[in-house]
Design an enzyme around this catalytic site. Sequence first.
Site, PDB file in Angstrom:
ATOM      1  N   ASN A  13       7.455  23.909 -77.027  1.00 18.02           N
ATOM      2  CA  ASN A  13       7.185  24.745 -78.203  1.00 18.02           C
ATOM      3  C   ASN A  13       6.351  25.930 -77.736  1.00 18.02           C
ATOM      4  O   ASN A  13       5.180  25.774 -77.414  1.00 18.02           O
ATOM      5  CB  ASN A  13       6.422  23.935 -79.258  1.00 18.02           C
ATOM      6  CG  ASN A  13       5.957  24.812 -80.413  1.00 18.02           C
ATOM      7  OD1 ASN A  13       6.505  25.905 -80.640  1.00 18.02           O
ATOM      8  ND2 ASN A  13       4.959  24.347 -81.146  1.00 18.02           N
ATOM      9  N   TRP A  14       6.979  27.090 -77.713  1.00 22.45           N
ATOM     10  CA  TRP A  14       6.297  28.278 -77.188  1.00 22.45           C
ATOM     11  C   TRP A  14       5.349  28.925 -78.200  1.00 22.45           C
ATOM     12  O   TRP A  14       4.649  29.877 -77.860  1.00 22.45           O
ATOM     13  CB  TRP A  14       7.339  29.322 -76.729  1.00 22.45           C
ATOM     14  CG  TRP A  14       7.985  28.989 -75.424  1.00 22.45           C
ATOM     15  CD1 TRP A  14       7.654  27.970 -74.559  1.00 22.45           C
ATOM     16  CD2 TRP A  14       9.074  29.695 -74.810  1.00 22.45           C
ATOM     17  NE1 TRP A  14       8.477  28.006 -73.454  1.00 22.45           N
ATOM     18  CE2 TRP A  14       9.345  29.062 -73.574  1.00 22.45           C
ATOM     19  CE3 TRP A  14       9.841  30.806 -75.183  1.00 22.45           C
ATOM     20  CZ2 TRP A  14      10.358  29.495 -72.721  1.00 22.45           C
ATOM     21  CZ3 TRP A  14      10.844  31.237 -74.327  1.00 22.45           C
ATOM     22  CH2 TRP A  14      11.096  30.593 -73.107  1.00 22.45           C
ATOM     23  N   LYS A  15       5.358  28.488 -79.425  1.00 25.82           N
ATOM     24  CA  LYS A  15       4.495  29.070 -80.463  1.00 25.82           C
ATOM     25  C   LYS A  15       4.681  30.598 -80.476  1.00 25.82           C
ATOM     26  O   LYS A  15       5.784  31.066 -80.263  1.00 25.82           O
ATOM     27  CB  LYS A  15       3.032  28.665 -80.231  1.00 25.82           C
ATOM     28  CG  LYS A  15       2.885  27.171 -79.946  1.00 25.82           C
ATOM     29  CD  LYS A  15       1.459  26.722 -79.945  1.00 25.82           C
ATOM     30  CE  LYS A  15       1.385  25.288 -79.436  1.00 25.82           C
ATOM     31  NZ  LYS A  15       0.303  24.545 -79.998  1.00 25.82           N
ATOM     32  N   HIS A  99       5.470  21.645 -88.346  1.00 26.69           N
ATOM     33  CA  HIS A  99       4.477  21.614 -87.271  1.00 26.69           C
ATOM     34  C   HIS A  99       3.079  21.699 -87.886  1.00 26.69           C
ATOM     35  O   HIS A  99       2.874  22.377 -88.891  1.00 26.69           O
ATOM     36  CB  HIS A  99       4.711  22.792 -86.317  1.00 26.69           C
ATOM     37  CG  HIS A  99       3.895  22.675 -85.062  1.00 26.69           C
ATOM     38  ND1 HIS A  99       2.574  23.058 -85.017  1.00 26.69           N
ATOM     39  CD2 HIS A  99       4.205  22.195 -83.827  1.00 26.69           C
ATOM     40  CE1 HIS A  99       2.106  22.819 -83.789  1.00 26.69           C
ATOM     41  NE2 HIS A  99       3.072  22.300 -83.054  1.00 26.69           N
ATOM     42  N   GLU A 101       0.563  23.317 -87.141  1.00 24.51           N
ATOM     43  CA  GLU A 101       0.026  24.683 -87.306  1.00 24.51           C
ATOM     44  C   GLU A 101       0.614  25.343 -88.548  1.00 24.51           C
ATOM     45  O   GLU A 101      -0.047  26.149 -89.208  1.00 24.51           O
ATOM     46  CB  GLU A 101       0.292  25.505 -86.030  1.00 24.51           C
ATOM     47  CG  GLU A 101      -0.635  25.041 -84.909  1.00 24.51           C
ATOM     48  CD  GLU A 101      -0.117  25.271 -83.501  1.00 24.51           C
ATOM     49  OE1 GLU A 101       0.862  26.008 -83.319  1.00 24.51           O
ATOM     50  OE2 GLU A 101      -0.702  24.673 -82.570  1.00 24.51           O
ATOM     51  N   GLU A 171       2.591  14.061 -83.611  1.00 22.19           N
ATOM     52  CA  GLU A 171       1.633  14.980 -82.989  1.00 22.19           C
ATOM     53  C   GLU A 171       0.280  14.851 -83.677  1.00 22.19           C
ATOM     54  O   GLU A 171       0.024  15.520 -84.689  1.00 22.19           O
ATOM     55  CB  GLU A 171       2.129  16.425 -83.121  1.00 22.19           C
ATOM     56  CG  GLU A 171       3.462  16.676 -82.454  1.00 22.19           C
ATOM     57  CD  GLU A 171       3.577  18.126 -82.007  1.00 22.19           C
ATOM     58  OE1 GLU A 171       3.692  18.348 -80.810  1.00 22.19           O
ATOM     59  OE2 GLU A 171       3.512  19.012 -82.871  1.00 22.19           O
ATOM     60  N   GLY A 177      -3.359  21.218 -78.360  1.00 21.89           N
ATOM     61  CA  GLY A 177      -4.061  22.371 -77.793  1.00 21.89           C
ATOM     62  C   GLY A 177      -5.513  22.103 -77.458  1.00 21.89           C
ATOM     63  O   GLY A 177      -6.273  23.021 -77.188  1.00 21.89           O
ATOM     64  N   SER A 217      -1.171  17.940 -76.029  1.00 20.00           N
ATOM     65  CA  SER A 217      -1.720  18.083 -74.671  1.00 20.00           C
ATOM     66  C   SER A 217      -0.949  17.283 -73.622  1.00 20.00           C
ATOM     67  O   SER A 217      -1.556  16.688 -72.727  1.00 20.00           O
ATOM     68  CB  SER A 217      -3.214  17.729 -74.671  1.00 20.00           C
ATOM     69  OG  SER A 217      -3.919  18.635 -75.509  1.00 20.00           O
ATOM     70  N   GLY A 238       3.424  21.920 -75.936  1.00 20.84           N
ATOM     71  CA  GLY A 238       3.026  23.283 -76.290  1.00 20.84           C
ATOM     72  C   GLY A 238       2.609  24.070 -75.059  1.00 20.84           C
ATOM     73  O   GLY A 238       3.432  24.593 -74.316  1.00 20.84           O
TER      74      GLY A 238
HETATM   75  C1  PEP Z   1       2.571  21.637 -79.875  1.00 23.60           C
HETATM   76  O1  PEP Z   1       2.497  22.851 -80.010  1.00 23.60           O
HETATM   77  O2  PEP Z   1       3.399  21.019 -80.545  1.00 23.60           O
HETATM   78  C2  PEP Z   1       1.686  20.961 -78.924  1.00 23.60           C
HETATM   79  C3  PEP Z   1       1.757  19.668 -78.798  1.00 23.60           C
HETATM   80  O3  PEP Z   1       0.803  21.757 -78.197  1.00 23.60           O
HETATM   81  P1  PEP Z   1      -0.039  21.329 -76.878  1.00 23.60           P
HETATM   82  O4  PEP Z   1       0.923  20.624 -75.955  1.00 23.60           O
HETATM   83  O5  PEP Z   1      -0.545  22.601 -76.328  1.00 23.60           O
HETATM   84  O6  PEP Z   1      -1.109  20.396 -77.330  1.00 23.60           O
END
Ligand code: PEP
Length: 257
Positions: A13-15, A99, A101, A171, A177, A217, A238
């Site tokens: 997931n590049w956000k 998601h 976010e 998640e 993050g 993470s 992410g």
């Molecule tokens: C995500 O954006 O879904 C995510 C899990 O981010 P990260 O791996 O950076 O925690």
Amino acid sequence: MNAPLRRPLIAGNWKMYKTIAETQAFFDQISPLIFEVDHCDLVIAAPFTSLRRAVETGEKLGFGISAQDLYWEKEGAYTGEISAAMLREAGCRYTLIGHSERRQFFGERDQTVNRKLQAALAAGLMPIVCVGESLAEREAAQTEAVLQRQLAAGLAGLTEAAFSPIIIAYEPVWAIGTGRTATPEIAQQAHAFIRNQLAGLVSPLAAERCRILYGGSVKPDNISGLMAQPDIDGALVGGASLDAGSFAAIVRYQETR
Ligand code: PEP
């Protein structure tokens, strides 16, 4: 040997990262690093403006391309929104929905997750539906209640047949993050709970077949422990998906077991 019931899936997931040029560079860099990978499905969720380039370059390498969100109406006066049909036209095969976010910063609710899910399925997109508890909810022993609510409301009204393309991503918000990954045991416990909920909400067979990804993470050094768990079928990555080298190392998790 029988094919595994659930094919592993590693999704990035590049956000809100990566321009069109950076998208091209990522696929150029990862191409030699994932040569002959065939043990799992690969997905990249790119920002809207980079989707077309991701489809053109990533699909040849075996990636399915995903959007990060969509709107549920087919078309209309919804400034700033993108429909499922538009994503299909751009070549997307998947879309993230719900998601954390989106839930935290943009007012996503379980009911809007459900509307987006119905729209994605109707257009032939494979939804990756994100669920997970916040730190406060975990500390208040609310994890299972939150997951139960998110799944029941988010998946409301789906038949077993309609449910089959859906992928769930667990998640925990406290792990996204933050560099703080759930231990494999904590993640497994939540995944087993989710699968059990799906058995009741949809059917035991649908639950057995549904891929449940872990996100929060995920890095090259923790992926193999997570993937060794019986109910973890892949990862939604992410930060570590932005670098071709680290994402390729995650994809090749079985070599570090
Ligand atoms: C995500 O954006 O879904 C995510 C899990 O981010 P990260 O791996 O950076 O925690």
